[in-house]
Design a protein around this motif. Structure first.
Motif, mmCIF file in Angstrom:
data_model
loop_
_atom_site.group_PDB
_atom_site.id
_atom_site.type_symbol
_atom_site.label_atom_id
_atom_site.label_comp_id
_atom_site.label_asym_id
_atom_site.label_seq_id
_atom_site.Cartn_x
_atom_site.Cartn_y
_atom_site.Cartn_z
ATOM 1 N N GLY A 49 1.261 9.926 5.153
ATOM 2 C CA GLY A 49 1.904 11.149 4.691
ATOM 3 C C GLY A 49 2.135 11.180 3.198
ATOM 4 N N ILE A 50 2.276 10.004 2.579
ATOM 5 C CA ILE A 50 2.435 9.959 1.120
ATOM 6 C C ILE A 50 1.188 10.510 0.440
ATOM 7 C CG2 ILE A 50 2.764 8.421 -0.863
ATOM 8 C CD1 ILE A 50 4.334 6.567 1.003
ATOM 9 N N TRP A 317 9.678 0.241 1.726
ATOM 10 C CA TRP A 317 9.450 0.056 0.284
ATOM 11 C C TRP A 317 8.516 1.132 -0.251
ATOM 12 C CZ3 TRP A 317 5.050 -0.767 -2.617
ATOM 13 C CH2 TRP A 317 5.256 -1.137 -3.952
ATOM 14 N N LEU A 318 7.472 1.435 0.500
ATOM 15 C CA LEU A 318 6.488 2.426 0.067
ATOM 16 C C LEU A 318 7.131 3.806 -0.073
ATOM 17 C CD1 LEU A 318 3.443 2.286 -0.557
ATOM 18 C CD2 LEU A 318 3.014 3.059 1.773
ATOM 19 N N VAL A 330 -1.550 3.617 -3.326
ATOM 20 C CA VAL A 330 -1.072 4.064 -2.014
ATOM 21 C C VAL A 330 -2.183 3.935 -0.976
ATOM 22 C CG1 VAL A 330 -0.117 5.996 -0.705
ATOM 23 C CG2 VAL A 330 0.589 5.636 -3.071
ATOM 24 N N LEU A 331 -3.415 4.262 -1.376
ATOM 25 C CA LEU A 331 -4.545 4.124 -0.462
ATOM 26 C C LEU A 331 -4.725 2.676 -0.040
ATOM 27 C CD1 LEU A 331 -6.947 5.376 0.994
ATOM 28 C CD2 LEU A 331 -8.292 5.066 -1.096
ATOM 29 N N CYS A 334 -2.081 1.847 2.467
ATOM 30 C CA CYS A 334 -2.369 2.440 3.782
ATOM 31 C C CYS A 334 -3.428 1.643 4.528
ATOM 32 C CB CYS A 334 -2.810 3.891 3.612
ATOM 33 S SG CYS A 334 -1.496 5.029 3.118
ATOM 34 N N LEU A 335 -4.449 1.200 3.828
ATOM 35 C CA LEU A 335 -5.500 0.402 4.462
ATOM 36 C C LEU A 335 -4.960 -0.935 4.936
ATOM 37 C CD1 LEU A 335 -8.478 1.140 2.020
ATOM 38 C CD2 LEU A 335 -8.171 2.006 4.345
ATOM 39 N N TRP A 336 -4.148 -1.565 4.090
ATOM 40 C CA TRP A 336 -3.531 -2.841 4.459
ATOM 41 C C TRP A 336 -2.639 -2.668 5.685
ATOM 42 C CZ3 TRP A 336 1.805 -3.985 4.232
ATOM 43 C CH2 TRP A 336 2.140 -5.324 4.461
#
Length: 424
Positions: A49-50, A317-318, A330-331, A334-336
């Motif tokens: 969503g970020i 945290w994000l 951010v990408l 998200c993948l991690w």
């Protein structure tokens, strides 16, 4: 203000209280794997969503600037009250069509896949709802509701819906006539034919009463939670893709190009006639309904829970960083996170490759955090690296100590996981 971030401690406090209520009342509304799967879907939704909130923000702001018929003040209490009610009206139609059209159901189905019903179910949110969801709220922009007011009432609407996801609160008398309650929302999460596709409101039940979609919870008809074609998986990635995959499979098999196109926008459950004839789908028999379950030892469950807590803290945290992070950072996060939640899901499913996947996940952590530092996302000093390496070593030790007996593959219940969805 990120209302969800500040509400998270209260969410988990209430979940803890619900677990105590379970023990006190002798109920079992939680299963660890199901709850982790629900919260994993929520964690993934918040992280993605970020990146995707810009779709809603830009489209709404553009419509407000170019099409607003009235100039409504964000300092007026009446504007806020009007926006709160108007948002729920728009939400009703977004939610209703999310059950009535295939492609919209594909996004919304995630929230209904849990076969338990508890406060963790409320956190089970879609990661793809942004694709079409923004369309339903454009009338608010046209009327002139300022973006700040829109975003705030949207968050408040979502927060309200948390408390209604419980089996511990009975009917609430007159309150049932005006507002969404645990009782009438339990109906919404049911797969019983009499209850399906009912009670769509977010805060107010009056829309359902007006438009004929209200159904009361009946004592003689106990609710069976879940969807008619079960997810049969603890994988949050597959939870978001299951219905899309089923629609794509049917579209690919259809002989008519018109059917290949219209299947996405037809009523939920519609399938091309030739595909339905060649690949029939059996309806669930609720009289013999059994929840999806995978046997897993206590040590393996504790390991999964502790690993999941790390990702929960990471998404907190994000969210706290907000817009301070670059899109690339951010990408990467998200993948991690997606890899980690997928690995935990495979572990909970007792998959034969789960142990190797966990080793890979732990090995990837160090280069992933190094790359995050290079992107300016994190500042890792010697102490931080020591904690990270220590976490990896302790996790590896735990991984080796957990008994590996029975990790032989896929239970029979999982055979339904690849079945396309036909409605809920």
């Amino acid at each position: 203000m990120n209302y969800v971030l500040y509400a998270m401690p209260f969410f988990f406090l209430l979940i803890g209280l619900e677990l105590l209520a379970d023990r006190w009342r002798g109920m079992r509304t939680y299963r660890l794997a199901d709850a982790l799967n629900s919260v994993s879907a929520g964690v993934l939704s918040q992280a993605i969503g970020i990146l995707t909130k810009v779709v809603v923000l830009l489209t709404y702001a553009f419509a407000w600037e170019q099409l607003a018929l009235f100039e409504l003040s964000e300092s007026s209490l009446w504007v806020w009250l009007f926006a709160f009610v108007f948002y729920d009206f728009c939400y009703y139609w977004n939610h209703r069509l999310g059950h009535e059209r295939n492609v919209l159901w594909a996004a919304h189905a995630v929230h209904h896949q849990s076969e338990d019903y508890n406060l963790s179910t409320a956190l089970r949110q879609t990661s793809t709802g942004f694709i079409f969801g923004w369309i339903f709220y454009l009338p608010m922009a046209v009327v002139g509701v300022p973006p700040l007011v829109f975003l705030s009432v949207a968050a408040l609407n979502l927060l309200y819906q948390f408390w209604v996801h419980t089996r511990h609160i009975p009917k609430l008398g007159w309150f049932e006539w005006l507002f969404i309650t645990p009782s009438n929302h339990r109906v919404h999460h049911a797969q019983n034919p009499i209850y399906m596709d009912r009670n769509y409101g977010g805060v107010f039940i009056v829309w359902d009463r007006i438009f004929g979609t209200f159904q009361e919870e009946l004592d003689e008809e106990p609710v069976v939670f879940g969807v008619t074609v079960p997810l049969a998986s603890w994988n949050p990635l597959w939870a978001n893709l299951q219905v899309y995959a089923g629609l794509w499979s049917d579209a690919r098999r259809a002989s008519s190009w018109w059917d290949k196109l219209r299947i996405w926008f037809m009523p939920t459950g519609w399938r091309p006639a030739d595909v339905a004839a060649r690949y029939p789908q059996a309806k669930a028999d609720l009289s013999h309904f059994r929840k999806f379950e995978v046997p897993l030892g206590r040590g393996a469950q504790v390991y999964a829970l502790l690993q999941f807590v790390c990702y929960l803290l990471a998404v907190v945290w994000l969210l706290a960083q907000g817009d301070a992070l670059a899109t690339g950072a951010v990408l990467l996060a998200c993948l991690w996170m997606a890899l980690g939640l997928y690995s935990i899901g495979m572990w909970l499913e007792n998959r034969s490759h789960a142990w190797r996947l966990e080793c890979l996940r732990l090995a990837i952590n160090l280069p992933a955090f190094w790359l995050a530092g290079e992107l300016g996302m994190l500042t890792l000093d010697a102490t931080a690296w020591a904690w990270l390496i220590g976490y990896s070593l302790v996790s590896m030790l735990g991984l080796w100590l957990v008994p590996r007996v029975g990790r032989t593959g896929t239970p029979a219940a999982r055979s339904e996981a690849n079945s396309p969805h036909i409605g809920a």
